[in-house]
Design a protein around this motif. Structure first.
Motif, short mmCIF file in Angstrom:
data_model
loop_
_atom_site.label_atom_id
_atom_site.label_comp_id
_atom_site.label_asym_id
_atom_site.label_seq_id
_atom_site.Cartn_x
_atom_site.Cartn_y
_atom_site.Cartn_z
N GLN A 4 0.83 -1.21 0.00
CA GLN A 4 0.00 0.00 0.00
C GLN A 4 0.86 1.26 0.00
OE1 GLN A 4 -2.34 -0.79 3.51
NE2 GLN A 4 -4.14 -1.32 2.30
N LEU A 5 1.95 1.24 0.80
CA LEU A 5 2.84 2.39 0.84
C LEU A 5 3.51 2.60 -0.52
CD1 LEU A 5 4.49 1.90 4.35
CD2 LEU A 5 2.75 3.58 3.71
N GLY A 6 3.84 1.47 -1.18
CA GLY A 6 4.42 1.58 -2.51
C GLY A 6 3.46 2.19 -3.50
N PHE A 7 2.18 1.77 -3.43
CA PHE A 7 1.17 2.35 -4.32
C PHE A 7 1.02 3.85 -4.06
CE2 PHE A 7 -0.74 -1.97 -5.02
CZ PHE A 7 -0.65 -1.93 -6.41
N LYS A 8 1.05 4.23 -2.77
CA LYS A 8 0.91 5.65 -2.44
C LYS A 8 2.06 6.47 -3.01
CE LYS A 8 0.16 8.80 1.45
NZ LYS A 8 0.02 8.91 2.91
N ARG A 9 3.28 5.94 -2.92
CA ARG A 9 4.42 6.66 -3.47
C ARG A 9 4.30 6.77 -4.99
NH1 ARG A 9 9.35 8.62 -3.06
NH2 ARG A 9 10.83 8.23 -4.73
N LEU A 10 3.90 5.68 -5.64
CA LEU A 10 3.72 5.72 -7.09
C LEU A 10 2.69 6.76 -7.49
CD1 LEU A 10 3.82 1.94 -8.04
CD2 LEU A 10 5.53 3.67 -8.59
N SER A 11 1.66 6.95 -6.66
CA SER A 11 0.61 7.91 -7.01
C SER A 11 1.08 9.35 -6.86
CB SER A 11 -0.62 7.67 -6.12
OG SER A 11 -0.35 8.03 -4.79
N HIS A 12 2.21 9.57 -6.16
CA HIS A 12 2.70 10.93 -5.92
C HIS A 12 3.95 11.27 -6.72
CE1 HIS A 12 0.64 11.21 -1.68
NE2 HIS A 12 -0.22 11.25 -2.70
N HIS A 13 4.69 10.27 -7.20
CA HIS A 13 5.98 10.52 -7.82
C HIS A 13 6.03 9.98 -9.25
CE1 HIS A 13 6.91 10.97 -3.54
NE2 HIS A 13 7.95 11.69 -3.92
N SER A 60 7.50 7.96 -12.21
CA SER A 60 8.19 6.67 -12.16
C SER A 60 9.60 6.74 -12.75
CB SER A 60 7.38 5.61 -12.92
OG SER A 60 7.19 6.00 -14.27
N LEU A 61 9.87 7.66 -13.69
CA LEU A 61 11.19 7.73 -14.33
C LEU A 61 12.17 8.55 -13.51
CD1 LEU A 61 13.06 7.21 -16.75
CD2 LEU A 61 12.13 9.28 -17.80
N THR A 62 11.77 9.75 -13.09
CA THR A 62 12.71 10.69 -12.46
C THR A 62 12.65 10.67 -10.94
OG1 THR A 62 11.08 12.47 -12.57
CG2 THR A 62 12.54 12.20 -14.46
N GLY A 63 11.57 10.16 -10.36
CA GLY A 63 11.45 10.11 -8.90
C GLY A 63 10.95 11.39 -8.27
N ILE A 64 10.74 12.45 -9.05
CA ILE A 64 10.21 13.69 -8.49
C ILE A 64 8.68 13.64 -8.53
CG2 ILE A 64 12.26 14.99 -9.13
CD1 ILE A 64 10.76 16.06 -11.53
N PHE A 65 8.02 14.69 -7.99
CA PHE A 65 6.56 14.72 -7.98
C PHE A 65 6.00 14.58 -9.39
CE2 PHE A 65 6.30 17.58 -3.93
CZ PHE A 65 6.58 16.46 -3.16
N ASN A 66 4.88 13.84 -9.51
CA ASN A 66 4.18 13.82 -10.78
C ASN A 66 3.31 15.08 -10.89
OD1 ASN A 66 1.84 13.34 -9.27
ND2 ASN A 66 1.90 11.14 -9.61
N HIS A 67 2.69 15.24 -12.05
CA HIS A 67 1.92 16.46 -12.34
C HIS A 67 0.84 16.72 -11.30
CE1 HIS A 67 -1.13 18.95 -14.33
NE2 HIS A 67 -0.15 19.47 -15.03
N GLN A 68 0.03 15.69 -11.01
CA GLN A 68 -1.11 15.87 -10.11
C GLN A 68 -0.67 16.24 -8.71
OE1 GLN A 68 -3.62 12.42 -9.96
NE2 GLN A 68 -5.12 13.34 -8.62
N HIS A 69 0.37 15.55 -8.18
CA HIS A 69 0.80 15.83 -6.81
C HIS A 69 1.51 17.18 -6.73
CE1 HIS A 69 1.48 14.74 -2.70
NE2 HIS A 69 2.78 14.85 -2.81
N PHE A 70 2.27 17.53 -7.76
CA PHE A 70 2.94 18.84 -7.77
C PHE A 70 1.92 19.96 -7.68
CE2 PHE A 70 6.14 21.94 -8.61
CZ PHE A 70 5.55 22.88 -9.44
N ILE A 71 0.85 19.86 -8.50
CA ILE A 71 -0.18 20.90 -8.50
C ILE A 71 -0.84 20.99 -7.12
CG2 ILE A 71 -2.43 21.52 -9.46
CD1 ILE A 71 -0.09 22.10 -11.31
N SER A 72 -1.15 19.83 -6.52
CA SER A 72 -1.80 19.81 -5.21
C SER A 72 -0.92 20.46 -4.14
CB SER A 72 -2.13 18.36 -4.83
OG SER A 72 -2.67 18.32 -3.53
N GLU A 73 0.38 20.09 -4.12
CA GLU A 73 1.29 20.64 -3.12
C GLU A 73 1.53 22.13 -3.35
OE1 GLU A 73 2.99 19.13 -0.29
OE2 GLU A 73 1.14 18.03 -0.69
#
Length: 580
Positions: free
Chosen positions: A403-412, A414-427
């Motif tokens: 579950q923790l792995g899924f949560k990280r994937l939903s925020h970062h 997968s290639l670069t390890g930084i925030f993905n678009h959706q999480h960046f906008i939210s933060e």
């Protein structure tokens, strides 16, 4: 097409004259029945009851609040509708009305991309379904579940719920809704053709039931299939047929969809001028920041027409918009799938925890029985039980880690390890709200790697991935722990510099640009050079609204590209260019 849109906007401002309201309860019931039959009259009656303000009972006040929230939802303003809907669910004391509000809230959560919350609510509605005995409420809950599962790509389950709707149709209600839900799921499952009997049945049923919104939605699916079969003349004829219904009901998704379909049909028929006008009208009608397939297709039409006419600057601009929409749609689909999997994992975890508690109770009873047996046998049983408990704990541990792995994937990313678009906008929105309260400063930086497509085409995608990773590493060297860094899509990145003035932001952005341009990128002995174009927007001049900051930063980025790339430009034309 512009005249069509103008007529829609004008007509919605006129309230229907139904006479003075003498029986508010009957008036509200009749209004609710119009929600899918005549959307414009539905909205006009709500305007009338608020204008006349007749005395209402507590139950009628809650029903009016539900209908108001429903209208706001139908107009696409999901955020404004959600709180009134939750109030109806939690405080009205009417289980039937609460279930109806839950179905609308379910659609709103999905429409505002809050997929995890939407699937949690869908799971709760599915769990409560056996306790719902009112046929009308049960019918509406099944409708919402079918639509939600279709959105999640679970088309077989969506079709199953649609068939359950057919078995639960209330007295006096047609089969229009279940037939349409089944057709929508069949289309998403790629099991529908323009000659499918199911599609004709849905259209005929909804026409007979005088439910134009569903009938128009089914015909729009048929128009899509005609276009996929390269039959633009049929699509255009059907579009002309449904245009009066779309004009009358003023249902935003249908208006936008029809405009895009018209543009696609005109283009395939070689009528580029008409296609361009329809596509531009669709783009102008869409809400700022909206990501959907309609806009993607509209920009694709505009790109192809501009390219054929040799207007390469416009073609590039339209292609960039198309890529943004396409990437957004892909990210959105991934977010839907991930949210569905996350909720499924949570349900599974809850089930496993319940089973584990049951097993622990069994262990206690077994230990009491073992006390009366021989010591040797007792030791053996105790050892076996400890092994069973260890297995359960290990199983739960692995599940939690998953579950923790899924949560990280939903925020970062997968290639670069930084925030993905959706999480960046939210933060970024969260940080900007905090800064606004204390009048702090921030800069939004938009970075795009120049000619990145040539890297993939010339050196392959492996080199392209290496370049992206190296560029991210360079950026991170110049950022502070409080700064936000995310991948917005493809080779475009966003940075929110926390507590940073405009001048400091320009300095940091220029250092990043220079480092990228002077650092050779190598992979398996191959070396290439790459540069970056950077746009910057500051809260000093653009305020704290993220949408405006993004717009200003993107505009500055495009000016940097048009000015020759490899430079930093801030959010106003008067700023000096910062070049490599």
């Amino acid at each position: 097409m512009a005249g069509l849109v103008l007529c829609i906007l004008i007509q919605t401002g006129h309230a229907a004259d139904t006479g003075k309201i003498t029986d508010p309860g009957s008036f509200l019931a009749q209004t609710e029945n119009l929600r899918v039959k005549d959307h414009r009259q539905f909205a006009q009656r709500l305007v009338q009851i608020h204008r006349e303000s007749p005395p209402l009972t507590t139950a009628e006040q809650w029903q009016l609040q539900y209908l108001d929230a429903l209208e706001v939802s139908l107009e696409g303003n999901f955020g404004a509708a959600n709180k009134p809907l939750r109030d109806v669910i939690d405080r009205s004391g009417d289980p039937t009305l609460a279930a109806k509000a839950s179905v609308v809230l379910l659609t709103n959560l999905a429409g505002s991309h809050r997929y995890e919350d939407a699937f949690k609510l869908a799971q709760q509605l599915a769990t409560d379904l056996p306790q719902i005995h009112d046929r009308t409420t049960r019918f509406q809950v099944l409708s919402g579940l079918s639509q939600m599962l279709n959105l999640a790509g679970q088309t077989d389950l969506a079709i199953q719920y649609a068939r359950m709707m057919e078995d639960t149709v209330p007295a006096g209600v047609s089969l229009c809704d279940p037939h349409y839900k089944r057709v929508a799921a069949l289309y998403n499952a790629k099991k529908l053709t323009s000659s499918s009997p199911d599609l004709k049945q849905a259209i005929d049923t909804c026409d007979a039931a005088q439910q134009p919104i569903y009938a128009t939605a089914a015909r729009l699916i048929l128009i899509t299939l005609h276009l996929e079969d390269h039959q633009p003349a049929k699509a255009l004829t059907l579009l002309d047929r449904v245009a009066p219904s779309i004009l009358k009901n003023h249902y935003y998704p249908h208006t936008l969809s029809a405009l895009v379909h018209r543009a696609q049909a005109y283009e395939e028929m070689g009528r580029d001028d008409d296609a361009r006008k329809a596509a531009l009208t669709a783009v102008a009608l869409a809400r700022p920041g909206e990501i959907n397939d309609w806009q993607k297709n509209a920009y694709e039409v505009l790109y192809r027409i501009a390219k054929r006419r040799g207007n390469m600057a416009s073609a590039l601009s339209y292609y960039e918009q198309y890529v943004t929409q396409d990437k957004g749609a892909i990210d959105d689909a991934a977010a839907q799938a991930l949210a569905y999997q996350t909720v499924e994992q949570q349900v599974l975890a809850h089930k496993l925890e319940t089973e584990a508690l049951g097993k622990q109770n069994s262990v206690l009873r077994l230990q009491q029985a073992l006390d009366t047996k021989a010591v040797e046998t007792s030791r053996l049983y105790i050892a076996l039980l400890l092994m069973a408990l260890a297995s359960i704990v290990l199983w739960l541990y692995r599940l939690k880690r998953s579950q923790l792995g899924f949560k990280r994937l939903s925020h970062h990313d997968s290639l670069t390890g930084i925030f993905n678009h959706q999480h960046f906008i939210s933060e970024a929105e969260r940080v900007l709200r905090l800064l606004q309260k204390k009048l702090g400063h921030a800069c939004l930086v938009s970075i795009d790697l120049d000619h990145f497509k040539q890297v993939n085409d010339t050196h392959g995608h492996a080199m392209g991935d290496a370049v992206l990773k190296r560029a991210v590493a360079i950026c991170q060297q110049h950022l502070r722990p409080t700064d936000l860094f995310g991948r917005l899509g493809g080779e475009e990145f966003g940075i929110l510099l926390h507590e940073c003035s405009r001048e400091q932001g320009m300095d940091i952005a220029n250092r990043i640009r220079i480092t990228i341009g002077t650092t050779p990128m190598e992979e398996d002995g191959d070396g290439i050079s790459i540069s970056a174009s950077v746009g910057l927007a500051s809260t000093d001049s653009s305020g704290y609204e993220l949408q405006r900051l993004c717009k200003e930063a993107d505009a500055a980025l495009y000016r940097a590209k048009r000015a020759g790339r490899n430079r930093v430009i801030a959010d106003t034309e008067k700023d000096n260019l910062v070049e490599a």
